[in-house]
Design an enzyme around this catalytic site. Sequence first.
Site, PDB file in Angstrom:
ATOM      1  N   LYS A 184       3.820  -6.586   1.991  1.00  0.00           N
ATOM      2  CA  LYS A 184       2.570  -5.827   1.828  1.00  0.00           C
ATOM      3  C   LYS A 184       1.386  -6.589   2.438  1.00  0.00           C
ATOM      4  O   LYS A 184       1.560  -7.661   3.006  1.00  0.00           O
ATOM      5  CB  LYS A 184       2.345  -5.496   0.353  1.00  0.00           C
ATOM      6  CG  LYS A 184       3.500  -4.691  -0.281  1.00  0.00           C
ATOM      7  CD  LYS A 184       3.601  -3.272   0.257  1.00  0.00           C
ATOM      8  CE  LYS A 184       4.898  -2.576  -0.108  1.00  0.00           C
ATOM      9  NZ  LYS A 184       5.045  -2.170  -1.487  1.00  0.00           N
TER      10      LYS A 184
HETATM   11  C1  LIG Z   1       5.968  -1.350  -2.456  1.00  0.00           C
HETATM   12  C2  LIG Z   1       5.564  -0.066  -3.069  1.00  0.00           C
HETATM   13  C3  LIG Z   1       5.593   0.160  -4.460  1.00  0.00           C
HETATM   14  C4  LIG Z   1       6.221  -0.793  -5.415  1.00  0.00           C
HETATM   15  O1  LIG Z   1       5.762  -2.088  -5.330  1.00  0.00           O
HETATM   16  P1  LIG Z   1       6.729  -3.317  -5.755  1.00  0.00           P
HETATM   17  O2  LIG Z   1       5.774  -4.459  -5.791  1.00  0.00           O
HETATM   18  O3  LIG Z   1       7.756  -3.447  -4.674  1.00  0.00           O
HETATM   19  O4  LIG Z   1       7.313  -2.981  -7.078  1.00  0.00           O
HETATM   20  C5  LIG Z   1       5.085   1.335  -4.941  1.00  0.00           C
HETATM   21  N1  LIG Z   1       4.601   2.279  -4.133  1.00  0.00           N
HETATM   22  C6  LIG Z   1       4.574   2.125  -2.796  1.00  0.00           C
HETATM   23  C7  LIG Z   1       3.988   3.205  -1.945  1.00  0.00           C
HETATM   24  C8  LIG Z   1       5.064   0.951  -2.215  1.00  0.00           C
HETATM   25  O5  LIG Z   1       5.072   0.806  -0.895  1.00  0.00           O
END
Ligand SMILES: *Cc1c(COP(=O)(O)O)cnc(C)c1O
Length: 378
Positions: A184
Site C-alpha cells: 500500500k
Molecule cells: C488491502 C485492502 C484491504 C485490506 O487491508 P489489509 O491491511 O490487507 O487487511 C481492504 N480494502 C481494500 C480496497 C484493500 O486494497
Amino acid sequence: MSDPMLPYGRQSISAEDIEAVTAVLRGDWLTTGPAVTAFENAVSELTGGHRAVSCTSGTAALHMAYAGLGVGPGDEIVTTPMTFVATASCAAILGAKVVFADVEEDTALLDPAAVEAAVTERTKVVAAVDYAGHPADYDALQPIADSVGARTLDDAAHSVGGFYRGRPVGDLADVTTLSFFPTKNLTTGEGGAVVAKDPAVGQKAHEFHFIGLVRDPERFEITDEGPWHQEVHEFGVNYRLTDIACALGLSQLRRLTAFKKRRAEITARYNEALSDVDGLRTPPQRADVDPAWHLYPVRVLGGRRREIFEGLRAAEIGVQVNYIPVYWHPVFAKQGYQRGMCPNAEQYYREEISLPMFPDLTDSDVDRVVDTLTKLVR
Ligand SMILES: *Cc1c(COP(=O)(O)O)cnc(C)c1O
C-alpha cells in the site's frame, strides 16, 4: 537482489525507517505507548484532523468502522463489488446484508446513480472504495446516504495522501479506513487505521479494538471498585497496533509525499506510453481529484486479458488482477448473489491487469513493462 521477477508492488524501507524501529526496540514500550499516540496524531493531521485509531490491518479497520457505526443484523450496507473482499465481508460478519451497487464504466468507482437505486430505509452505511488511489465522488454519495439516514464510509486502503476537491482523503466520508500492508501507499508491516468525523463513532471503534474495555470512571456502571477497575459494556477484540509498527509508520509518513510523487510519475510514464496502443485502455482521472496512485490498472480489450497476463508473468513481470467481483466469491454466491448483477464491474474485471507500481520502480523497469506489454498486444 537475485530474484529476477519484478514485483507488482512492494515496500520501500529506508535506513531512517530501520533506525526508527530499532529505537523502539531499545526503549520501554513495545505496544500501546508513545509511538502509537504519535502515529495516530500524525494520521489524524494528514486526514483532516479527525480522530484516528490505529489497528492491525485494513481488514481490522473495516471491522472496527462497521462496529463503530453500529452495523448489525437487520441493517444493509451498500458497496462496490470492485474491491478486496474485506470491504463487504466485515459488514457481513456483523450480521448485515451486503447490497452491491455497480461501478462507473470507466473509473471502476462506485456509481452514485446505482447507489441511489440501491439504498433503502434499512441502509446503514454506503461504503465506497477509492479504487487504485482515485477518490470516489463523495459530494454525490453523501446526500444519497443522508437521504436515508445512512453514513458514508471510504475504504481508502489505496488512496491515503490523495485529495478530492481540495479535501484530503480521511475528510471525504463520515468514516475512513486505511491499510498499511506492504504494497500500500505506506506500510507498518501489517496495519491499518480508522478515521472518524463523529467522535462517538471513533470512540466506539477504539473500544471495539481494545477488547471493549471502558476506562472512564464517569461511565462506570460498577462503581466504587477501586483504582484498578475497568469494565466491558460491549464485546470487543484485540486489534491494537504495536509501538514497533507505529514507529515504522511514523517514519513512512514522512516519506508519503515522495512516495505519492513517484507513483504519479510512474502513472504518467505508463499513460504516455500506453494510451495510444490499440487493444489497451489506460485509467482515467477526473478533473477534481488529486489521486495517490496505488495501482496502475490497464485494461486489455478483445478478450485477451488472460493471454496477456500469462505473457507478462512468463516475462518475469509481476502483475495482478484487482479485483474479482466480490459477489463471485463462493461465500457470497452460496447466499444467492447472482453473476450479472453489476455488469460494469464484471466487464472491468474481465479486462483489468495491475502493472508493477511502487516507489522504487525505476524508469527503465517501467520501460521494460511497456515494451513487453506492447509487444504482447501487437
Ligand atoms: C488491502 C485492502 C484491504 C485490506 O487491508 P489489509 O491491511 O490487507 O487487511 C481492504 N480494502 C481494500 C480496497 C484493500 O486494497
